[in-house]
Scaffold this motif. Structure first.
Motif, PDB file in Angstrom:
ATOM      1  N   UNK A 216      29.168  36.437  46.817  1.00 43.98           N
ATOM      2  CA  UNK A 216      30.180  36.996  45.932  1.00 43.98           C
ATOM      3  C   UNK A 216      30.579  35.997  44.669  1.00 43.98           C
ATOM      4  N   UNK A 217      30.083  36.425  43.691  1.00 41.64           N
ATOM      5  CA  UNK A 217      30.590  35.786  42.307  1.00 41.64           C
ATOM      6  C   UNK A 217      30.946  36.800  41.321  1.00 41.64           C
ATOM      7  N   UNK A 218      32.118  36.829  40.591  1.00 45.20           N
ATOM      8  CA  UNK A 218      32.426  37.921  39.577  1.00 45.20           C
ATOM      9  C   UNK A 218      31.189  38.037  38.515  1.00 45.20           C
ATOM     10  N   UNK A 219      30.543  37.040  38.201  1.00 46.13           N
ATOM     11  CA  UNK A 219      29.737  36.976  37.101  1.00 46.13           C
ATOM     12  C   UNK A 219      28.199  37.090  37.406  1.00 46.13           C
ATOM     13  N   UNK A 220      27.909  37.623  38.693  1.00 50.25           N
ATOM     14  CA  UNK A 220      26.393  37.633  39.038  1.00 50.25           C
ATOM     15  C   UNK A 220      26.372  39.235  39.817  1.00 50.25           C
ATOM     16  N   UNK A 221      25.205  39.546  39.670  1.00 48.67           N
ATOM     17  CA  UNK A 221      24.878  40.982  40.436  1.00 48.67           C
ATOM     18  C   UNK A 221      24.893  40.570  41.916  1.00 48.67           C
TER      19      UNK A 221
END
Length: 777
Positions: free
Chosen positions: A343-348
């Motif tokens: 979980x990272x905000x800037x990846x799918x």
């Protein structure tokens, strides 16, 4: 069905399912013979009726299955309480990431068969003779999602207790029971005597009805022909033993006919039906490794990007090798499960979690805990997981319970519940217990058993909420005592913001273990915490005679995969290590680096060849299994590709002289998965492979040998009826090309049969084929 069809005149190479159209009276006669013998179930003549195997015939899947069920229904007229099982065999494909066929493509293949069978009016879906649990899971999901019929599943095991793809008995049972099949068991591969230890394992572990269908013993040569060596009466004696052991459903596979069923019924007619014994044991698994929560289980925390800058960068760069190295490192350090959070905000996150789960489960044996706050990511990753995972997590909020619990139920996952709700994390232990009770109640209401529920009472930071640390520990005790479920804690959260965190962590761990903690989520590389667990197991009697403690404190772990039992930091793998653990990009980088100092052929001789030899040894010792073997071979291939570009003309000339091998499944045999795997392994061990396909006449083999100047031929057979073809092909080869050496293998082959067909060598598996070919070269 296959055995009797052969006795009724099916010719070599002829599609058995074609008789549904060309000679339906023969199929109906076979069904009636079994019904008259007393069989409760008859299986349709559809074992290979899938899109792949019918694609070059005039038949459609729907039409073939509809016709087969129609014949079975006609045969059943006049018999009461008899059932029709739609017989579905393996697709013959190898799934990604070690093969080229996607999970969803295989799902669609099975969906087509299931829908046709249900529409035609069969009573049961029978998946049999599977060796890949991943493929079988796709089939079960296709059946569950497209019909409401009971599902029976059997896999084929070797004498070592594993399938061809390395699936263990425990993993099969944990996965299929959780998916909701009606019966589970074993068929094919072995005779009843040889299957007995495997059946005993199934009886000890399974909580649902058990189905056993052995072969009629093992193939032997009699009067110049291949036969199975167990008579109907002897077969029935073994089947009576199985009934007494607790097996619920009995049948026969290769070599058996209606006489075996009749004798089995006579031998067991006074035996009561065996109701399975429910096992209240919490367990999860990968395809090849089961982990039961009957001792302290370490959940590795290093694959969560929170606070880990290098992992965050790897995710943004789609650097899967970094993720795989972290997974491998945690496995070597002693983790029992791995928490996987992408979980990272800037990846799918949906795509990345699905990709990470697919890749990790092909590289490490450990079960996974799939961790995300994204519901779609959880569902898609759990769907394609090969085994039974834990879903991390659900909480006491109504929307969380309604969104997550059905996913766990549908895909047969354990569920990790967090003791928080709309109020956040409650302060008192009693309030956390109430949230846990709400989660357990909701899970039970939708059919998730108590053994598949774990609760995390949530560690708070001592630096900010010191008064609540003891409440967390009290909550663990209350959950254990009042709800009787397994407990999990992210232990190292307690020390955040404090100096010398390891001291706080290992002390918290010791306190939590004494309150009933079953599974700490922790860094398995933290030696202090590992020492605490080791000592705890001695002091509580879990480590009998302190054997594990003594071993851990006096010698290196002898089971370590990397050379010399080493346990290096995962960021520092050299070329040998990269090949052994199967990291393709790491092998490529290491090869490029070594070329700055050494010649290409030196790298081949001193690095790649020794690494592949060690991989082969590990496979033969069953330390690693087929998926890991293929991954290592692919890593070596990457290294070879780099070297090829750097070689001098002289070196390239030597390097280009790849030994040539022809592979074929013999005439009359349409099974080729084993041959295909030998091809993959041999190509990656640097042989030039001429794949002649399946159902190959001897003339085609001889033509290829002469045309390409081939000196080694590998022949495969799966059916006893095609052993004669193998013998004829070898005889023709010896006359036309006497210098050629022939290696034979396949499920039906034994050393005695290899001698009977006059082969030069017998190979029990793909790795032995490579070993023999290397010696010949």
């Amino acid at each position: 069905m296959g055995t009797v069809l052969q006795s009724k005149g099916v010719k070599l190479g002829e599609l058995p399912e074609s008789y549904n159209y060309t000679r339906p009276e023969v199929i109906e006669e076979i069904h009636r013979e079994y019904l008259e013998a007393g069989a409760d179930f008859i299986t349709t003549n559809t074992f290979g009726a899938n899109r792949y195997k019918l694609n070059k015939t005039p038949y459609t899947v729907e039409g073939m299955i509809e016709k087969a069920v129609e014949i079975a229904k006609e045969a059943r007229k006049g018999y009461k309480n008899r059932y029709i099982a739609l017989d579905i065999g393996s697709s013959g494909k190898v799934l990604e990431p070690i093969g080229d066929t996607s999970f969803e493509e295989i799902y669609d293949i099975f969906k087509e068969q299931v829908v046709a069978g249900a529409k035609a009016g069969c009573d049961v879906i029978l998946f049999e003779t599977f060796t890949d649990l991943y493929e079988l899971k796709a089939g079960v999901l296709a059946a569950k999602e497209n019909c409401d019929l009971p599902i029976f599943c059997t896999m084929s095991f070797e004498e070592n207790g594993r399938t061809f793809f390395g699936t263990s008995v425990e993993s099969m049972i944990l996965t299929l029971e959780a998916l909701g099949v009606a019966a589970v068991g074993v068929n094919c591969s072995l005779g009843p005597k040889e299957l007995k230890p495997i059946v005993q394992q199934i009886v000890e572990k399974a909580s649902i009805p058990i189905l056993v269908q052995p072969n009629a013993g093992l193939p032997v040569i009699k009067d110049g022909q291949v036969h199975y060596n167990v008579s109907p009466k002897e077969f029935a004696r073994y089947m009576k033993e199985f009934a007494e052991m607790g097996v619920s459903l009995l049948g026969g596979c290769c070599g058996t006919d209606y006489a075996y069923i009749r004798e089995t019924i006579e031998a067991t007619c006074n035996e009561p039906y065996s109701e399975p014994t429910y096992k209240e044991v919490t367990g999860v698994c990968s395809h090849g490794k089961a982990v039961y929560f009957d001792d302290v289980r370490i959940i590795g925390e290093r694959l969560n990007p929170t606070g880990k800058k290098l992992l965050q960068q790897a995710l943004r760069n789609d650097d899967m090798d970094y993720i795989l190295k972290e997974a491998i490192g945690q496995e070597k350090q002693g983790a029992h499960l791995l928490d996987v959070n992408m979980g990272l905000p800037d990846i799918d996150e949906v795509a990345m979690l699905k990709k990470a789960v697919t890749e990790i489960q092909s590289m490490v044996k450990l079960p996974l805990q799939i961790d995300s706050s994204n519901v779609q990511a959880l569902e898609e990753a759990t769907r394609i997981y090969n085994g039974k995972p834990i879903i991390n997590s659900v909480n006491g909020k109504k929307e969380s319970l309604e969104a997550i619990l059905p996913i766990a139920k549908k895909y047969g996952a354990c569920i990790l519940g967090l003791t928080l709700d709309e109020r956040g994390i409650p302060e008192s232990a009693e309030e956390r217990l109430e949230v846990a009770r709400r989660i357990v109640t909701a899970a039970r209401e939708i059919g998730i058993p108590k053994k598949d529920i774990l609760i995390d009472c949530l560690v708070v930071t001592a630096s900010a909420q010191q008064d609540l640390v003891l409440e967390t520990l009290r909550a663990v005790r209350l959950v254990k005592e009042e709800l009787g479920v397994k407990t999990v804690l992210g232990v190292s959260n307690v020390s955040f913001g404090l100096p010398n965190r390891p001291i706080i962590n290992k002390t918290m761990l010791a306190m939590a273990l004494m309150q009933g903690l079953d599974a700490p989520i922790m860094n398995p590389g933290d030696t202090g915490m590992l020492e605490t667990i080791s000592a705890y197991r001695v002091l509580t009697g879990k480590d009998k005679d302190s054997k594990a403690y003594i071993t851990q404190n006096t010698q290196m772990n002898e089971l370590a995969i990397l050379p010399n039992g080493a346990n290096p930091e995962v960021e520092k793998l050299d070329l040998k290590q990269a090949i052994i653990v199967g990291l393709k990009e790491e092998a490529k980088k290491a090869t490029t680096s070594k070329l700055k100092e050494r010649k290409a052929l030196e790298i081949v001789e001193e690095e790649i060849v020794p690494a592949l030899n060690q991989v082969g040894t590990l496979y033969e010792e069953q330390t690693i299994f087929l998926p890991q073997l293929i991954k290592s071979a692919e890593a070596a291939k990457k290294a070879f590709e780099v070297l090829q570009q750097a070689m001098t003309k002289e070196e390239s000339s030597i390097h280009a002289q790849k030994p040539k091998v022809a592979l074929a499944t013999v005439y009359g045999d349409i099974h080729d998965i084993g041959k295909n795997i030998v091809k993959v392994i041999m190509e990656n061990y640097h042989f030039e492979v001429y794949d002649l396909g399946k159902d190959v006449p001897s003339e085609k083999v001889i033509e290829a040998v002469k045309k390409h100047d081939i000196r080694i031929v590998g022949l495969s057979a799966l059916m006893t009826t095609t052993v004669g073809s193998m013998k004829e092909t070898i005889a023709a080869l010896k006359v036309a090309c006497p210098e050629v050496k022939v290696i034979v293998g396949g499920a039906v082959l034994t050393p005695d049969l290899a001698e009977f067909v006059e082969a030069d060598y017998y190979a029990k598996d793909a790795m032995e084929s490579v070993r023999i070919a290397e010696k010949l070269c």
